[in-house]
Motif scaffolding. Structure first.
Motif, short mmCIF file in Angstrom:
data_model
loop_
_atom_site.label_atom_id
_atom_site.label_comp_id
_atom_site.label_asym_id
_atom_site.label_seq_id
_atom_site.Cartn_x
_atom_site.Cartn_y
_atom_site.Cartn_z
N VAL A 50 -3.30 3.16 -6.18
CA VAL A 50 -3.34 3.98 -4.96
C VAL A 50 -2.20 3.65 -4.00
O VAL A 50 -2.15 4.19 -2.90
N VAL A 51 -1.30 2.77 -4.40
CA VAL A 51 -0.13 2.47 -3.58
C VAL A 51 0.85 3.64 -3.68
O VAL A 51 1.15 4.10 -4.79
N PRO A 52 1.33 4.18 -2.56
CA PRO A 52 2.24 5.33 -2.62
C PRO A 52 3.48 5.04 -3.46
O PRO A 52 3.94 3.90 -3.55
N GLU A 53 4.00 6.09 -4.07
CA GLU A 53 5.17 5.94 -4.95
C GLU A 53 6.37 5.39 -4.19
O GLU A 53 7.18 4.66 -4.76
N ARG A 54 6.48 5.73 -2.89
CA ARG A 54 7.62 5.24 -2.12
C ARG A 54 7.57 3.72 -1.93
O ARG A 54 8.57 3.10 -1.57
N PHE A 55 6.41 3.13 -2.17
CA PHE A 55 6.26 1.68 -2.10
C PHE A 55 6.22 1.05 -3.49
O PHE A 55 5.91 -0.13 -3.64
N GLY A 56 6.52 1.85 -4.51
CA GLY A 56 6.55 1.33 -5.87
C GLY A 56 5.27 1.50 -6.66
O GLY A 56 5.17 1.03 -7.80
N GLY A 57 4.26 2.16 -6.07
CA GLY A 57 2.99 2.31 -6.74
C GLY A 57 2.88 3.58 -7.55
O GLY A 57 3.86 4.30 -7.76
N MET A 58 1.65 3.87 -7.99
CA MET A 58 1.40 5.03 -8.84
C MET A 58 1.07 6.28 -8.04
O MET A 58 0.99 7.37 -8.60
N GLY A 59 0.82 6.13 -6.74
CA GLY A 59 0.64 7.27 -5.86
C GLY A 59 -0.62 8.08 -6.08
O GLY A 59 -0.67 9.27 -5.74
N SER A 90 -6.15 -1.93 -0.97
CA SER A 90 -4.77 -1.47 -1.12
C SER A 90 -4.54 -0.19 -0.33
O SER A 90 -3.50 -0.02 0.33
N ALA A 91 -5.50 0.72 -0.39
CA ALA A 91 -5.37 1.98 0.35
C ALA A 91 -5.35 1.75 1.86
O ALA A 91 -4.61 2.41 2.60
N VAL A 92 -6.15 0.79 2.32
CA VAL A 92 -6.19 0.48 3.75
C VAL A 92 -4.85 -0.10 4.20
O VAL A 92 -4.31 0.29 5.24
N ILE A 93 -4.29 -1.02 3.44
CA ILE A 93 -3.00 -1.60 3.80
C ILE A 93 -1.91 -0.54 3.80
O ILE A 93 -1.03 -0.51 4.67
N ALA A 94 -1.98 0.38 2.83
CA ALA A 94 -0.92 1.40 2.70
C ALA A 94 -1.01 2.50 3.75
O ALA A 94 -0.02 3.18 4.00
N ALA A 95 -2.18 2.68 4.36
CA ALA A 95 -2.40 3.85 5.22
C ALA A 95 -1.40 3.94 6.37
O ALA A 95 -0.93 5.03 6.70
#
Length: 386
Positions: A50-59, A90-95
């Protein structure tokens, strides 16, 4: 991510569930141990789901959390919840992530090197995890001091970081100014209580955490001061509900599989006829399948409406977790009826599934609260009003 990429993620989760989680599920339950191998495999392959793609995740979003949760919950509910809480954290940190959050947490999460989790529940507040009493006050120009206690922290003592909810107590701070901060596991002042041993979900390592004046950098604050309520209902609740609902739908599906396998294999000694040939058995199994499938459809609908920000998203998300809780309990009970003494034995998989399923009603927000929230949402009433 495209639908094809989502399918690949779910397929990968099913492979890990089959090869790593399922073979260890009974031992994790019996030994009441944290499922290190299963969590490590999921973290390495899908930690950045669930980490956004701009942060290297799968989005990915809510749909992936729900479907991965079902795949893993079908094999081992304890491991599924442990990984699900990592995804929620992870979603909370990324928000509202800053560059500092990206470098310190999201990059290693996306690379499968970092496990995070939630620390929101507290002693004495029941299931109202959105009403923290843990205090946060300024400590120097660039620091924060956290003091309080958290309870039922999944992955407690095993995660690399913890998302902690607080209430500001600085002089002049507005009453009820709730905030979230992420705290590293090796921060001085964190003290863990003894492992908690539950009736079911025995491997999730829920523990009490004492924060005795824990000093953290102000950059570890998530969002702005007072953002905790926004996080709870915009990020935590949707992802938390989908992680739990997916897991317990997996439990229901596993129970259906157990019942189907049993009645297919068992034959009467005198007639030689399989139980599967009995109309009553066929009827029971048909009802169980329909219940699981319609609940799955609601879960997928809820995740899609949540991702789209549709007006009925809250009602769908809350109802999904409530319906899954009732479905899991009912389907496991029906499976026990169909499997008779074999299913009721202490070493039966259904023995574990029954105990795990019952936790679905207990894990906050509890089923009754979710039903009330749905009613309030439909009637335009304040969610947290009396």
């Amino acid at each position: 991510m495209t639908r094809t990429e989502l399918s690949k993620a779910v397929f990968l989760a099913r492979e890990i569930a089959r090869d790593v989680l399922a073979p260890q599920a009974a031992a994790v339950d019996e030994e009441k141990r944290w499922p290190a191998e299963g969590v490590a495999a999921l973290r390495a392959a899908l930690g950045g789901l669930v980490v956004p793609e701009r942060f290297g995740g799968m989005g990915q979003g809510l749909s992936a959390v729900a479907q991965v949760g079902e795949a893993t919950g079908r094999a081992c509910a304890s491991t599924s919840i442990c990984f699900g809480m990592h995804l929620v954290g992870s979603a909370v940190i990324a928000a509202k992530a800053t560059d500092s959050h990206r470098e310190r947490y999201l990059a290693p999460i996306a690379e499968g090197r970092h496990l995070t989790t939630l620390a929101l529940s507290e002693p004495g507040v029941g299931g109202e995890f959105w009403l923290p009493r843990t205090r946060m006050e300024s400590s120097g120009a660039d620091g924060l001091r956290l003091t309080g206690a958290k309870s039922f922290v999944t992955n407690g003592g095993h995660a690399d970081s913890y998302v902690i909810s607080t209430v500001a107590t600085d002089p002049g701070a507005p009453p009820g100014e709730f905030s979230c901060a992420v705290v590293d596991a090796d921060t001085p002042g964190l003290a863990w209580g003894a492992p908690w041993h539950g009736f079911g979900m025995r491997g999730n390592e829920s523990r009490t955490l004492e924060l005795a004046g824990v000093e953290v950098d102000r950059r570890q604050l998530l969002g702005e001061p007072g953002d905790e309520i926004w996080y709870v209902f915009s990020v935590v609740a949707p992802y938390f509900l989908m992680a739990m609902a997916g897991t317990y739908l997996g439990v229901a599906a596993a129970a259906l599989d157990e019942a189907r396998a049993h009645v297919t294999a068992r034959r009467h000694a005198h007639s030689g006829r399989a139980l599967a040939a009995q109309p009553l058995v066929q009827h029971r199994l048909g009802v169980m399948w329909a219940r699981v499938e319609r609940t799955r459809r609601l879960l997928h609908h809820a995740a899609a409406t949540g991702e789209a920000g549709e007006p009925d998203a809250l009602a769908a998300l809350c109802s999904a977790k409530a319906e899954v809780a009732e479905t899991a309990e009912a389907v496991v009970n029906d499976a026990l009826t169909l499997t008779g003494g074999r299913g009721y034995s202490g070493d039966s998989a259904l023995h574990r599934l029954l105990r795990d399923a019952r936790a679905a009603h207990v894990m906050s927000p509890i089923t009754d609260v979710l039903r009330v929230w749905v009613g309030k949402s439909l009637l335009g009433e304040p969610l947290l009003g009396d």
